[in-house]
Design a protein around this motif. Structure first.
Motif, mmCIF file in Angstrom:
data_model
loop_
_atom_site.group_PDB
_atom_site.id
_atom_site.type_symbol
_atom_site.label_atom_id
_atom_site.label_comp_id
_atom_site.label_asym_id
_atom_site.label_seq_id
_atom_site.Cartn_x
_atom_site.Cartn_y
_atom_site.Cartn_z
ATOM 1 N N ASP A 131 0.971 3.354 -13.547
ATOM 2 C CA ASP A 131 0.427 2.110 -14.104
ATOM 3 C C ASP A 131 -0.086 2.366 -15.530
ATOM 4 O OD1 ASP A 131 -0.943 -0.261 -14.580
ATOM 5 O OD2 ASP A 131 -2.152 -0.205 -12.760
ATOM 6 N N GLY A 168 -3.499 -0.925 -1.695
ATOM 7 C CA GLY A 168 -3.786 -0.163 -2.918
ATOM 8 C C GLY A 168 -2.958 -0.562 -4.125
ATOM 9 N N ALA A 181 -3.836 -3.017 -7.021
ATOM 10 C CA ALA A 181 -4.601 -2.606 -8.216
ATOM 11 C C ALA A 181 -3.687 -2.570 -9.444
ATOM 12 C CB ALA A 181 -5.210 -1.223 -7.990
ATOM 13 N N ASN A 182 -2.381 -2.598 -9.221
ATOM 14 C CA ASN A 182 -1.423 -2.451 -10.328
ATOM 15 C C ASN A 182 -1.444 -3.670 -11.259
ATOM 16 O OD1 ASN A 182 1.596 -2.974 -11.326
ATOM 17 N ND2 ASN A 182 1.164 -0.787 -11.230
ATOM 18 N N PHE A 241 5.796 4.493 -5.927
ATOM 19 C CA PHE A 241 5.007 4.853 -7.123
ATOM 20 C C PHE A 241 4.641 6.333 -7.087
ATOM 21 C CE2 PHE A 241 3.717 1.476 -10.037
ATOM 22 C CZ PHE A 241 4.172 0.333 -9.397
ATOM 23 N N ASP A 242 4.217 6.807 -5.909
ATOM 24 C CA ASP A 242 3.797 8.208 -5.802
ATOM 25 C C ASP A 242 4.979 9.153 -6.035
ATOM 26 O OD1 ASP A 242 1.221 7.380 -5.256
ATOM 27 O OD2 ASP A 242 1.463 7.471 -3.088
ATOM 28 N N GLY A 275 1.387 3.095 2.550
ATOM 29 C CA GLY A 275 2.097 3.220 3.817
ATOM 30 C C GLY A 275 2.834 1.964 4.237
ATOM 31 N N CYS A 300 -9.099 -3.339 -2.868
ATOM 32 C CA CYS A 300 -7.635 -3.214 -2.711
ATOM 33 C C CYS A 300 -7.307 -1.928 -1.971
ATOM 34 C CB CYS A 300 -6.951 -3.119 -4.080
ATOM 35 S SG CYS A 300 -6.964 -4.625 -5.006
ATOM 36 N N VAL A 301 -7.964 -0.844 -2.346
ATOM 37 C CA VAL A 301 -7.679 0.452 -1.717
ATOM 38 C C VAL A 301 -8.375 0.527 -0.360
ATOM 39 C CG1 VAL A 301 -7.261 1.666 -3.881
ATOM 40 C CG2 VAL A 301 -9.585 1.474 -3.027
ATOM 41 N N ASP A 302 -8.088 1.583 0.387
ATOM 42 C CA ASP A 302 -8.644 1.683 1.735
ATOM 43 C C ASP A 302 -10.171 1.718 1.701
ATOM 44 O OD1 ASP A 302 -6.146 1.638 2.732
ATOM 45 O OD2 ASP A 302 -6.060 3.752 3.298
ATOM 46 N N PRO A 311 -2.810 10.765 -6.231
ATOM 47 C CA PRO A 311 -1.805 9.720 -6.017
ATOM 48 C C PRO A 311 -1.274 9.207 -7.342
ATOM 49 C CG PRO A 311 -4.018 8.843 -5.665
ATOM 50 C CD PRO A 311 -4.173 10.315 -5.944
ATOM 51 N N GLY A 312 0.000 8.854 -7.345
ATOM 52 C CA GLY A 312 0.672 8.604 -8.614
ATOM 53 C C GLY A 312 0.592 7.185 -9.130
ATOM 54 N N GLY A 313 0.257 6.223 -8.240
ATOM 55 C CA GLY A 313 0.257 4.816 -8.655
ATOM 56 C C GLY A 313 -0.548 4.560 -9.921
ATOM 57 N N PRO A 314 -1.823 4.980 -9.942
ATOM 58 C CA PRO A 314 -2.632 4.710 -11.134
ATOM 59 C C PRO A 314 -2.050 5.376 -12.391
ATOM 60 C CG PRO A 314 -4.030 5.308 -9.277
ATOM 61 C CD PRO A 314 -2.616 5.528 -8.837
ATOM 62 N N SER A 365 0.839 -1.199 0.000
ATOM 63 C CA SER A 365 0.000 0.000 0.000
ATOM 64 C C SER A 365 0.870 1.244 0.000
ATOM 65 C CB SER A 365 -0.922 -0.015 1.223
ATOM 66 O OG SER A 365 -0.183 0.279 2.374
ATOM 67 N N GLU A 414 4.306 4.320 -1.967
ATOM 68 C CA GLU A 414 5.014 5.596 -1.786
ATOM 69 C C GLU A 414 6.023 5.776 -2.924
ATOM 70 O OE1 GLU A 414 6.769 5.311 2.051
ATOM 71 O OE2 GLU A 414 7.530 7.382 2.030
HETATM 72 O O1 KG4 Z 1 -4.063 0.847 0.493
HETATM 73 P P1 KG4 Z 1 -4.123 2.255 0.051
HETATM 74 O O2 KG4 Z 1 -5.430 2.760 -0.496
HETATM 75 O O3 KG4 Z 1 -3.734 3.234 1.193
HETATM 76 C C1 KG4 Z 1 -2.780 2.966 2.162
HETATM 77 O O4 KG4 Z 1 -3.122 2.290 3.160
HETATM 78 O O5 KG4 Z 1 -1.639 3.403 1.934
HETATM 79 O O6 KG4 Z 1 -2.969 2.440 -1.026
HETATM 80 C C2 KG4 Z 1 -2.754 3.675 -1.685
HETATM 81 C C3 KG4 Z 1 -1.517 3.508 -2.560
HETATM 82 C C4 KG4 Z 1 -1.044 4.822 -3.173
HETATM 83 O O7 KG4 Z 1 0.348 4.931 -2.962
HETATM 84 C C5 KG4 Z 1 -1.367 4.659 -4.661
HETATM 85 O O8 KG4 Z 1 -0.484 5.380 -5.495
HETATM 86 C C6 KG4 Z 1 -1.220 3.154 -4.830
HETATM 87 O O9 KG4 Z 1 -1.792 2.608 -3.659
HETATM 88 N N1 KG4 Z 1 -1.913 2.666 -6.015
HETATM 89 C C7 KG4 Z 1 -1.279 2.092 -7.073
HETATM 90 C C8 KG4 Z 1 -2.276 1.801 -8.036
HETATM 91 N N2 KG4 Z 1 -3.491 2.194 -7.527
HETATM 92 C C9 KG4 Z 1 -3.237 2.722 -6.282
HETATM 93 N N3 KG4 Z 1 0.019 1.825 -7.272
HETATM 94 C C10 KG4 Z 1 0.356 1.240 -8.427
HETATM 95 N N4 KG4 Z 1 -0.532 0.957 -9.413
HETATM 96 C C11 KG4 Z 1 -1.850 1.205 -9.252
HETATM 97 N N5 KG4 Z 1 -2.716 0.910 -10.216
#
Ligand code: KG4
Ligand code: ZN
Length: 365
Positions: A203, A300, A303-304, A185-186, A157, A330-332, A197-200, A155, A183
């Motif tokens: 991706d 989170g 989701a990648n 990814f962000d 964090g 997957c996300v919070d 947030p940068g992950g999506p 995630s 983090e």
């Molecule tokens: O689990 P989460 O919603 O919150 C925490 O508990 O941290 O995860 C959020 C994290 C963020 O860093 C976001 O950029 C990442 O998950 N994230 C991704 C993707 N979707 C969300 N990272 C990579 N690829 C994705 N598709």
């Protein structure tokens, strides 16, 4: 007998509430009746990261409307709820306190048990939640999930590998020693100017990139280690994007020198290295814990697309049941909090946590 449990989640930047029915879901897992998530992404975007004080204030404003919405969508009144589960660790302390105080007040006024849930552990059980009328969570190969299992939380964090023997019997086998995977990814997204947030975004861009374009480091941290590290990879991305800074000058002050294709290639190369780092440690953990026939994944970053594909291939090769939550779990979210909450309550015969339950910034294990 089934029980309705209200879940509350405020550990970071999502204010969430959910109603879950324990005990009778298809497949035996807790069943989601409603799951409401009020994201604060818009409030934090300009700071390119979560601002704790802004998060706490937004939770305080949104918590009760979100709880009411969860009850309304589930078609139940709050008086019909038989327990309140709250994510009480880990997270931003001010943000956690809002959810914990709200959960205590609700549990006390409704006269029902309160259960504190570790947010990271809840991510691991999220894939076992059942959706009414919806598809059973994807599992590969067609092996029924069982415990003990290996667990992976990735995630924003946390990035940790677990041995999961039961709802209250989790042992952390390894964890990141610096940045969490999300983090990283962000931060890569920030280097490339892709927003938060940068992950999506990473991706998405990686889809049109060449993953072999940049040779980026995959941290092993010693032959035996199950820990992970992403900071070297992140720095390698910074240098690939902006050049190596001169002595005494910060790399962050340099502009990105890559064109659009170069950025896509860098995203794909970064993603490949990050996924390889995680899979290397999972291989080691699976070698050491052959009694585990299931892999539970959450957080989170699962989701990648590249990570999901790699985990599916890993599970097939190893003959493991893979429990990979649908994207919205997957996300919070609070459904995972209520879901683990009801499992914990069953385990301890519905004994309530005390109303002095603490909000704790760190995870239990
Ligand atoms: O689990 P989460 O919603 O919150 C925490 O508990 O941290 O995860 C959020 C994290 C963020 O860093 C976001 O950029 C990442 O998950 N994230 C991704 C993707 N979707 C969300 N990272 C990579 N690829 C994705 N598709
Ligand atoms: Zn989380």
């Amino acid at each position: 007998m089934s029980h309705l449990v209200l879940g509350i989640e405020t550990s970071c930047d999502e204010t969430a509430a959910a109603i879950v029915r324990g005990g009778e879901g298809r497949g035996g897992g807790p069943e989601i009746l409603s799951s409401i998530v009020a994201s604060q992404n818009d409030l934090h975007a300009e700071y390119r990261g979560v601002v704790p004080e802004i998060a706490s204030r937004a939770h305080a404003e949104r918590l009760l409307p979100v709880v009411r919405e969860a009850a309304a969508r589930a078609g139940v009144s709050l008086a019909g709820v038989q327990a309140v589960a709250v994510g009480h660790r880990p997270g931003l302390i001010g943000a956690l306190l809002v959810g914990v105080a709200g959960a205590k007040a609700l549990a006390w006024s409704l006269g029902v048990p309160l259960v504190g849930v570790d947010h990271v552990h809840a991510h691991l059980f999220a894939g076992l939640l059942v959706h009414p009328g919806g598809p059973v969570p994807p599992r590969l190969p067609e092996v029924e999930p069982s415990l003990p299992a290996l667990g992976l939380v990735v995630s924003g964090g946390h990035t940790s590998i677990y041995h999961v023997a039961g709802p209250s019997a989790l042992t952390r086998l390894g964890a990141t020693i610096d940045d969490a995977m999300g983090e990283a990814f962000d931060k890569v997204a920030a280097i490339l100017g892709l927003g938060f947030p940068g992950g999506p975004a990473v991706d998405h861009l990686a889809q049109s990139g060449n993953a072999a374009a940049f040779d980026l480091p995959v941290s092993a941290l010693g032959k035996e280690s199950l820990d992970l590290s992403f900071s070297g990879l992140k720095t390698a991305v910074l240098y690939a994007a902006c050049g190596v800074p001169e002595r005494g000058r910060s790399g962050l002050s340099l502009p990105c020198k890559l064109d659009a294709q170069g950025r896509a290639d860098l995203c794909a190369s970064f993603q490949r290295a990050a996924v390889r780092a995680v899979l290397m440690k999972l291989e080691r953990a699976a070698d050491r814990h052959r009694e585990c026939r299931t892999l539970l994944v959450g957080g989170g970053v699962c989701a990648n697309r590249a990570l999901r594909a790699a985990l599916e291939a890993f599970a097939v090769t190893r003959g493991l049941a893979l429990v990979l939550p649908p994207l919205h779990l997957c996300v919070d979210n609070a459904a995972m909090i209520a879901g683990l909450g009801v499992r914990l309550l069953h385990e301890r015969a519905w004994m309530s946590d005390s109303l002095s339950l603490a909000a704790v910034p760190t995870t239990a294990a």
